[in-house]
Write an enzyme that holds these catalytic residues in place. Sequence first.
Site, PDB file in Angstrom:
ATOM      1  N   ARG A  67       0.841  -1.209   0.000  1.00  0.00           N
ATOM      2  CA  ARG A  67       0.000   0.000   0.000  1.00  0.00           C
ATOM      3  C   ARG A  67       0.872   1.254   0.000  1.00  0.00           C
ATOM      4  NH1 ARG A  67      -5.085   2.299   1.663  1.00  0.00           N
ATOM      5  NH2 ARG A  67      -4.919   3.753   3.414  1.00  0.00           N
ATOM      6  N   HIS A 125      -8.081   8.075   2.901  1.00  0.00           N
ATOM      7  CA  HIS A 125      -7.758   8.843   4.103  1.00  0.00           C
ATOM      8  C   HIS A 125      -8.828   9.904   4.328  1.00  0.00           C
ATOM      9  CE1 HIS A 125      -3.156   7.873   3.899  1.00  0.00           C
ATOM     10  NE2 HIS A 125      -3.851   6.941   4.510  1.00  0.00           N
ATOM     11  N   TYR A 175       3.586  11.003   2.745  1.00  0.00           N
ATOM     12  CA  TYR A 175       4.177  10.551   1.486  1.00  0.00           C
ATOM     13  C   TYR A 175       4.902  11.661   0.744  1.00  0.00           C
ATOM     14  CZ  TYR A 175       1.573   6.323   2.328  1.00  0.00           C
ATOM     15  OH  TYR A 175       1.101   5.179   2.892  1.00  0.00           O
TER      16      TYR A 175
END
Length: 315
Positions: A259, A282, A291
Amino acid sequence: MNENPTPNISDLSDNWRTPITLFSEYLKYEKQYSAHTVNQYVSQLGFAALYFSKLCDDWFGVQGEHIRRYSMALRSKQLSGRTISLKLSCIRSLYKFLKAKNIAQQSHYHNPAQGIKGPKFSKPLPKNLDVDQMASLLEINDDDPLAIRDKAMMELMYSSGLRISELVGANMQDINIKNGEILVRGKGNKERLIPVGKKALSALQSWLTIRCQFAKPDEIAVFLSSKKNRISVRQVRLRMQEWGIKQGISSQVHPHKLRHSFASHILESSGDLRAVQELLGHSSLSATQVYTHLDFQHLAKVYDNTHPRAKKQTD
């Protein structure tokens, strides 16, 4: 402060126990949290109640100073900053619930945990596999039915960024091969429709062709174990770990790493943080922003290797 592994909240008076019970029912039935998550909340609040019950009569008598003392007591036990922050977060959530449901009964009631933070801690960046490692992991040419199933699971996780719970919870009616989509149910039972890439669709079709060997007549689960039951989270983790070793991947392979790899590679290519947020499911952008650190590392590497002023001079 002496903590047992599992505090017995039945030892607490009703003044302490009832709010915890009401909150746990709210988490279970309204928020639809997993049993594990609910138990974690109950456990953390049980520890806190045991501590506060020596200082006041009920949750509404707790003051900010009491919570600060609790935080200091946790620090004295050499608990990590992350663990302490989690415990304080559980307390804040309880008080938000009590106020929202008017259980506090006082309109002016203030959340005593508001603004009290645990010690700072650095969040480790999620670890991912690079594109070449992912290609090596998914290069499975094995006609064994379980290998075909495992390849389909890993291709789907990497293609669509599924959580492990979303993968094992997938049902046949959730997959639309023609449109290249899958409907998944994430945290809080929220649904989202996600595209599925061509390679993942091909791997899925290969699995669905032989799925009947494992499926009972009325079975709706997409992925099944050799015992003809819906595959479990534990089984998926073990199989992926085994494939990581078989395929010569230097780091440990687990579902969440696929993921993370999906999110990192999409962000590196598109730079579209909002799109990645939607794909991952999210609820807030802050959860996705981790990220950007990975993406920056990638961009920094590209910069160092390509910019005339950054490249190292060779003799």
